[in-house]
Design a protein around this motif. Structure first.
Motif, short mmCIF file in Angstrom:
data_model
loop_
_atom_site.label_atom_id
_atom_site.label_comp_id
_atom_site.label_asym_id
_atom_site.label_seq_id
_atom_site.Cartn_x
_atom_site.Cartn_y
_atom_site.Cartn_z
N GLY A 60 45.89 6.09 -59.44
CA GLY A 60 45.36 7.09 -60.34
C GLY A 60 43.98 6.77 -60.90
O GLY A 60 43.59 7.33 -61.92
N ARG A 61 43.24 5.87 -60.28
CA ARG A 61 41.93 5.47 -60.78
C ARG A 61 40.85 5.67 -59.72
O ARG A 61 41.14 5.82 -58.54
N TRP A 62 39.62 5.58 -60.19
CA TRP A 62 38.47 5.71 -59.27
C TRP A 62 37.97 4.34 -58.86
O TRP A 62 37.68 3.50 -59.71
N THR A 63 37.83 4.15 -57.55
CA THR A 63 37.20 2.93 -57.04
C THR A 63 35.96 3.34 -56.26
O THR A 63 36.01 4.26 -55.45
N CYS A 64 34.83 2.65 -56.53
CA CYS A 64 33.62 2.92 -55.75
C CYS A 64 33.36 1.76 -54.81
O CYS A 64 33.48 0.60 -55.22
N LEU A 65 33.02 2.07 -53.60
CA LEU A 65 32.75 1.04 -52.60
C LEU A 65 31.28 1.11 -52.21
O LEU A 65 30.81 2.14 -51.72
N ALA A 112 29.55 -8.75 -45.20
CA ALA A 112 30.17 -9.15 -43.95
C ALA A 112 31.30 -10.15 -44.21
O ALA A 112 32.25 -10.26 -43.44
N LYS A 113 31.18 -10.89 -45.33
CA LYS A 113 32.18 -11.93 -45.62
C LYS A 113 33.44 -11.35 -46.23
O LYS A 113 34.53 -11.90 -46.08
N GLY A 114 33.29 -10.26 -46.94
CA GLY A 114 34.47 -9.69 -47.59
C GLY A 114 34.08 -8.71 -48.67
O GLY A 114 32.93 -8.28 -48.75
N ILE A 115 35.03 -8.39 -49.51
CA ILE A 115 34.77 -7.42 -50.57
C ILE A 115 34.91 -8.10 -51.92
O ILE A 115 35.92 -8.76 -52.20
N ASP A 116 33.88 -7.96 -52.77
CA ASP A 116 33.90 -8.56 -54.11
C ASP A 116 34.03 -7.49 -55.17
O ASP A 116 33.50 -6.38 -55.02
N ILE A 117 34.71 -7.85 -56.24
CA ILE A 117 34.81 -6.92 -57.37
C ILE A 117 33.63 -7.14 -58.30
O ILE A 117 33.28 -8.27 -58.63
N TRP A 118 32.99 -6.06 -58.69
CA TRP A 118 31.84 -6.10 -59.59
C TRP A 118 32.29 -5.52 -60.93
O TRP A 118 32.99 -4.51 -60.94
N LEU A 125 31.16 6.52 -62.42
CA LEU A 125 32.44 7.06 -62.00
C LEU A 125 33.55 6.03 -61.75
O LEU A 125 34.70 6.41 -61.57
N SER A 126 33.20 4.72 -61.69
CA SER A 126 34.24 3.78 -61.23
C SER A 126 35.05 3.16 -62.34
O SER A 126 34.52 2.72 -63.34
N HIS A 127 36.35 3.08 -62.11
CA HIS A 127 37.18 2.17 -62.88
C HIS A 127 37.06 0.79 -62.26
O HIS A 127 37.22 -0.22 -62.93
N GLN A 128 36.82 0.79 -60.95
CA GLN A 128 36.65 -0.46 -60.23
C GLN A 128 35.48 -0.32 -59.27
O GLN A 128 35.39 0.67 -58.55
N ILE A 129 34.59 -1.33 -59.30
CA ILE A 129 33.46 -1.30 -58.37
C ILE A 129 33.65 -2.40 -57.34
O ILE A 129 33.88 -3.56 -57.70
N LEU A 130 33.56 -2.02 -56.07
CA LEU A 130 33.70 -3.01 -55.00
C LEU A 130 32.40 -3.09 -54.22
O LEU A 130 31.79 -2.06 -53.91
N VAL A 131 31.96 -4.32 -53.94
CA VAL A 131 30.76 -4.50 -53.13
C VAL A 131 31.17 -5.18 -51.83
O VAL A 131 31.76 -6.25 -51.83
N MET A 132 30.85 -4.52 -50.73
CA MET A 132 31.29 -5.01 -49.42
C MET A 132 30.16 -5.75 -48.72
O MET A 132 29.03 -5.27 -48.64
N SER A 176 36.08 -8.34 -42.31
CA SER A 176 37.38 -8.85 -42.67
C SER A 176 37.49 -8.53 -44.15
O SER A 176 36.63 -8.90 -44.93
N ALA A 177 38.48 -7.77 -44.53
CA ALA A 177 38.46 -7.25 -45.90
C ALA A 177 39.84 -7.23 -46.54
O ALA A 177 40.87 -7.17 -45.87
N GLU A 178 39.79 -7.29 -47.87
CA GLU A 178 41.00 -7.13 -48.65
C GLU A 178 40.62 -6.31 -49.87
O GLU A 178 39.67 -6.64 -50.57
N LEU A 179 41.31 -5.21 -50.09
CA LEU A 179 40.98 -4.43 -51.27
C LEU A 179 42.21 -3.71 -51.80
O LEU A 179 43.18 -3.48 -51.07
N CYS A 180 42.11 -3.39 -53.08
CA CYS A 180 43.22 -2.70 -53.73
C CYS A 180 42.66 -1.52 -54.50
O CYS A 180 41.70 -1.66 -55.25
N LEU A 181 43.22 -0.36 -54.27
CA LEU A 181 42.81 0.82 -55.02
C LEU A 181 43.86 1.07 -56.09
O LEU A 181 45.00 1.42 -55.77
N PRO A 182 43.52 0.86 -57.37
CA PRO A 182 44.51 1.04 -58.43
C PRO A 182 45.01 2.48 -58.49
O PRO A 182 44.24 3.41 -58.24
#
Lengths: 246, 241
Positions: free
Chosen positions: B30-35, B203-209, B194-201, B22-28
């Motif tokens: 023109g930026r790099w997001t790493c998952l 089972a509970k969801g996705i957190d921003i690092w 490489l990331s402007h935004q780092i996401l860690v996934m 179950s996830a919620e994420l936003c890719l800004p």
């Protein structure tokens, strides 16, 4: 296989043959000696070549038409899933009918000329070619499919640029099988009813107890088949090399 | 050049009745997001969902672009396997997208892209004769040829040796500048660079690092990059315990 090995195997085969003739002491109309067969072959060279040409033509035409038909069917099965669902069971079922049993019927329909033999060869190789190529077309990797989907590929273009080249090695496998079957089909067709061809010549020679001529025709047939195998193997190898980018 | 949209995904993915994530994420935009996240958690599924590809499950939720236009035809991707067609030359591989759509390929642009990824002079070679790094460069040129505002990368550099990988990271950061990029990776070092935004996934969801502030591609030896990489690795290790 090295040339020296082939030559050695040939001499060995002739040696065993000659030995059998000596040991059994069979009369020449039962088992002629190699030398006798060579003499018969030389004496009847014109008639053998004439008939060999007819058989070769039947085999080549059958191979060409059967392969084209098989390739077209495989492509059509891949493009249209409904056709695949409806036609595959029919195709498999028709394979349960021994094609040899159809030979008299084919002779009745297509006459004593080369037509019925070509049809026979076509029928016998159609399924192996269709089935091998269709398998190859169906085995496109998920990665390529994803790439195609993400690029907005049309089904036809994907088939043309990805699936067909990718399936060429499988087609090669099907063609190699076809090269084994096609001469069988042609000769059986000739046995059932013909006025020309190596199969016809063999029956004729057999009926007149000219066993040496029969052997000669048989050897020429075997040589033709081997030549065909070599040619098709080279073609199959080329297809594989192309698909692997070598 | 192109207006890269922000992408917003929210929902639940179910495979044969079992929820995968179950996830919620936003890719800004023109930026790099790493998952990042453990294997099998559904990172690649997220990527496939945005691409609109088959996932073998059902997604209940929404995927939206900030400009409210559909994502169809605006996303391209690059995988760990280069997916080059071995029977085509490098140049023909780069224009394969146009061929597959039945359009006329722009070979001139393809050649200039080849130059940009450092492969000029290799255009007539077949992929099997190239090194792993050169093949990924070709795949990158193919991705650029598609010229889509959103680019999804599924561990594209993971099979490369360390030096080649660092080169490829820099090249990708440079040539994909201004696009909305999602990079799925297992490598904390890659995320830190490489990331402007780092996401860690999980089972509970996705957190921003928290990610470093410097512009990408970041200096491998910079303290900020190294500490981010270290802390991230530590965090990922705790998750697998």
């Amino acid at each position: 296989m090295r040339r020296r090995d082939i030559l050695f195997a040939l001499l060995l085969g002739l040696g065993i043959w000659q030995a059998l003739v000596w040991i059994t002491g069979a009369p020449h109309f039962i088992l002629p000696s190699p030398w006798r067969v060579a003499q018969a072959a030389y004496k009847s060279r014109v008639i053998i070549l004439d008939n060999a040409w007819i058989t070769a033509l039947e085999v080549l035409l059958g191979l060409l038409l059967g392969s084209l038909l098989g390739v077209a069917t495989a492509v059509q099965l891949t493009l249209f899933k409904t056709a695949e669902r409806l036609m595959l069971p029919i195709l498999v079922f028709t394979q349960a009918v021994p094609v040899f049993a159809l030979a008299p019927l084919l002779t009745l329909w297509f006459g004593y000329g080369i037509g019925s033999k070509v049809v026979m060869a076509v029928l016998i190789i159609y399924f192996p070619v269709t089935s091998a190529f269709h398998d190859g077309l169906s085995q496109t990797s998920q990665g390529y499919r994803d790439l195609g989907a993400s690029m907005g590929a049309t089904r036809f273009q994907f088939l043309r640029y990805v699936q067909i080249p990718n399936a060429l090695p499988s087609l090669g496998t099907g063609l190699r099988l076809a090269a084994v079957y096609a001469p069988i089909g042609a000769v059986i067709g000739e046995w059932v009813g013909a006025s020309k061809g190596l199969g016809y010549l063999m029956l004729l020679a057999n009926g007149r107890a000219k066993t040496d001529l029969m052997f000669a025709a048989l050897i020429v047939l075997a040589c033709l088949t081997v030549l065909l195998h070599i040619a098709i193997r080279k073609l199959a190898l080329r297809l594989t090399k192309y698909a692997e980018g070598r | 050049m192109l207006d890269a949209p922000r992408i917003y995904l929210k929902g639940q993915h179910v495979i044969a009745g079992d929820p995968l994530f179950s996830a919620e994420l936003c890719l800004p935009a023109g930026r790099w997001t790493c998952l990042l996240g453990p294997s099998g958690i559904g990172k690649s599924t997220i990527l496939r969902l945005i691409l609109g590809l088959e996932t073998g499950g059902d997604f209940n939720g929404s995927i939206q672009a900030s400009d409210d236009a559909g994502l169809d035809g605006r996303v391209s991707f690059m995988a760990q396997s280069d997916l080059l067609l071995p029977w085509l030359s490098v140049l023909d591989n780069i224009v394969i997208g146009a061929q597959l759509r039945g359009d006329t390929p722009d070979y001139e642009r393809a050649k200039s892209l080849l130059e940009r990824v450092g492969l000029s002079g290799h255009q007539n070679k077949k992929p099997p004769t190239l090194s792993g790094g050169m093949r990924q460069r070709t795949a990158l040129a193919r991705t650029l040829m598609e010229d889509r505002p959103v680019v999804l990368l599924d561990e594209p550099f993971s099979a490369l040796d360390a030096g080649t990988r660092a080169d490829m990271q820099e090249l990708a950061a440079e040539v994909l500048h201004g696009r909305t990029v999602l990079l799925v990776t297992h490598e904390p070092a890659e995320a830190a660079r490489l990331s402007h935004q780092i996401l860690v996934m999980t089972a509970k969801g996705i957190d921003i690092w928290p990610s470093p502030k410097a512009e990408i591609p970041r200096d491998i030896t910079a303290e900020e990059t190294l500490s981010c990489q270290g802390a991230l690795l530590e965090h990922l290790r705790e998750m697998t315990l």
